[in-house]
Each structure stands twice: as C-alpha cells, then as structure tokens.
Design a protein around this motif. Structure first.
Motif, mmCIF file in Angstrom:
data_model
loop_
_atom_site.group_PDB
_atom_site.id
_atom_site.type_symbol
_atom_site.label_atom_id
_atom_site.label_comp_id
_atom_site.label_asym_id
_atom_site.label_seq_id
_atom_site.Cartn_x
_atom_site.Cartn_y
_atom_site.Cartn_z
ATOM 1 N N ILE A 3 1.144 -1.105 0.045
ATOM 2 C CA ILE A 3 -0.058 -0.164 0.127
ATOM 3 C C ILE A 3 0.905 1.151 -0.094
ATOM 4 O O ILE A 3 1.694 1.434 0.882
ATOM 5 N N VAL A 4 0.752 2.074 -1.069
ATOM 6 C CA VAL A 4 1.764 3.139 -1.189
ATOM 7 C C VAL A 4 0.735 4.498 -1.055
ATOM 8 O O VAL A 4 -0.258 4.532 -1.886
ATOM 9 N N ALA A 5 0.970 5.258 -0.214
ATOM 10 C CA ALA A 5 0.202 6.596 0.170
ATOM 11 C C ALA A 5 1.041 7.750 -0.704
ATOM 12 O O ALA A 5 2.156 7.975 -0.823
ATOM 13 N N ILE A 6 0.306 8.244 -1.669
ATOM 14 C CA ILE A 6 0.830 9.186 -2.675
ATOM 15 C C ILE A 6 0.163 10.542 -2.398
ATOM 16 O O ILE A 6 -0.991 10.623 -2.401
ATOM 17 N N ILE A 7 1.099 11.599 -1.990
ATOM 18 C CA ILE A 7 0.668 12.794 -1.614
ATOM 19 C C ILE A 7 0.960 13.914 -2.911
ATOM 20 O O ILE A 7 2.059 13.700 -3.059
ATOM 21 N N GLN A 8 -0.124 14.180 -3.508
ATOM 22 C CA GLN A 8 0.169 15.110 -4.685
ATOM 23 C C GLN A 8 0.303 16.711 -4.094
ATOM 24 O O GLN A 8 -0.271 17.123 -2.956
ATOM 25 N N PHE A 89 6.817 2.513 -7.750
ATOM 26 C CA PHE A 89 6.785 2.070 -6.378
ATOM 27 C C PHE A 89 6.081 0.750 -6.437
ATOM 28 O O PHE A 89 6.054 0.389 -5.175
ATOM 29 N N GLU A 90 5.727 0.253 -7.560
ATOM 30 C CA GLU A 90 5.054 -1.183 -7.179
ATOM 31 C C GLU A 90 3.997 -1.239 -6.486
ATOM 32 O O GLU A 90 3.959 -2.300 -5.574
ATOM 33 N N ALA A 91 3.058 -0.407 -6.487
ATOM 34 C CA ALA A 91 1.771 -0.305 -5.506
ATOM 35 C C ALA A 91 0.811 -1.390 -5.839
ATOM 36 O O ALA A 91 0.464 -1.465 -7.156
#
Length: 242
Positions: A3-8, A89-91
């Motif tokens: 699980i990858v959290a992505i903050i724009q 990041f292979e999410a």
C-alpha cells in the motif's frame, strides 16, 4: 499487499501559492502531514508526487533533506502523475491524499484503508463520497488495476486533473465503498487553500501539537468547541468545484 500513500504536492496553488511549505512553529506544513501519515499501520511507502516544473524544485529539496520519497510528473495530468508514481513504487493499492491536509488524523486514514482491505470486492473506497468528516481528513484508496484502467480510459480534463473523479462519476462501472464517521463533522474545514484556512490550521497546531504531536480528530473538535469563534475564520471559504 503493498500500500503506497501518494501525496500530490506543488507550489503553484492558485489561491495560496507555496502553501504546503508555509511555516508553523519553525516547520513547514508538509512536515506535519508526513509525520502523521508515517504512523499508519498499513502504509508501506509514503511518496510525494510533485511536478517537473522548476518551482517545485523546493519540494524535491524538502524531500531530500527529510529523507522522504519523491517522484516528479506532469503538472496538469495528475492522473498520469499518480499512475507513474504507483508503477515506479510497485503499488498494489494507492492511498490518495492531497498536501493541503496537514492535520489529517492517521486513525481516519487507517480506518479507510482497513475498510478497503476487508471488502475485497470494492475498487475504490473513500470517506468523501458521503461527507461526514471535516474537509482536510479526506482519504481515498483504490487498487493499482483500477488506477491503470482510469489512466488508459479517462479523457475528460476533470478526470485527468482530479485522479479519482473517473471512479466516483462511474458508479455503475466501479464498485465504490463509503466510510462514514459516527458524528457528522462535515461543517468543519481543516484544509489549507486560502490565507484564512492557514490561520485556522496555525491556531490548531500551535495549541495542540506541543502537548500531543499525535492529536486526533476528536482532540481538534474539542479545541474548536472550546473556541467557537474559530469556526468563522474560514467558514465563508468555498471549496473549488471540479
């Protein structure tokens, strides 16, 4: 599940340029948000997805200085930026959070993630489909598979700019889940998009952080109730429409 959290994040906000690096207690707002999200029980990686524009070099410098993962992509096509970040990041699943939510409660984030994990039939889960949380606690999670589908299929400018609009405007195509709070606090606005928003968030951080860096939604509501005039600092601000 990865699980990858992505903050724009970008410096070019139309209403409050440079807002995410504005300083409270000698620290930029973005650092508070990152610190809070790093407490998650489910997030594997936390990545700042910024743009290739020169003005966002400041965000990249911040990430390098603070050992935070960073990825650069299109400024306008945010959906492509998310897809490319998630792929790099292979999410398996992506948590979408915007950088204007510095006091987001990690318990709210983890509740949303847990709902997604427990309901494997769902493509997309959000706590904004039915608004019961304060603006600024917004959390969305979706699989890489449906992000890739949106990346390949979405053609409207709205869908490319707002990443998840393609999901919740096509409920017959995607299986959508909604996370709601027990009490409706949607009247509160704890996001930073204007100077008034920043002034409120500054008040909250200055009053809560020193005693308890992990202050929760409940703590913030209590502080707002103790200072009822604070509600009106930014009550007149309208959220930008899609």
């Amino acid at each position: 599940m990865r699980i990858v959290a992505i903050i724009q994040a970008r410096m070019g906000s139309t209403r409050l340029p440079g807002k995410i690096l504005k300083i409270v207690n000698d620290r930029p707002l973005l650092s508070y948000q990152i610190e809070r999200l790093q407490q998650s029980s489910y997030i594997t990686d936390l990545v700042i997805a910024t743009t290739i524009d020169d003005k966002d070099d400041l965000i990249v410098d911040f990430c390098k200085k603070n050992n935070v993962l960073c990825f650069r992509g299109s400024e306008e096509d945010v959906l492509a930026r998310y897809y490319e970040t998630a792929k790099a990041f292979e999410a398996d699943a992506i948590v979408r959070i915007t950088s204007d939510c510095p006091i987001i409660d990690v318990q709210v984030v983890d509740k949303t993630i847990r709902y997604f994990i427990d309901n494997k039939n769902l493509d997309y889960v959000s706590n904004t489909v039915e608004k019961t949380y304060p603006r600024g606690q917004d959390t969305e999670i979706f699989s890489f598979a449906v992000l890739e589908r949106a990346y390949n299929e979405a053609i409207l400018k709205r869908d490319r700019e707002h990443v998840t609009a393609y999901f919740y405007t096509n409920p017959k195509v995607f299986k959508i889940g909604s996370v709601k709070n027990e009490i409706d606090y949607s009247r509160y606005r704890w996001t930073v998009d204007t100077e008034e928003d920043f002034n409120l968030i500054k008040n909250i951080i200055e009053n809560l952080y020193c005693e308890n860096p992990e202050f929760t939604l409940k703590d913030t509501v209590q502080l707002m109730e103790e200072n009822p005039d604070w509600f009106y600092i930014n009550a007149h601000i309208e959220q930008k429409k899609l």
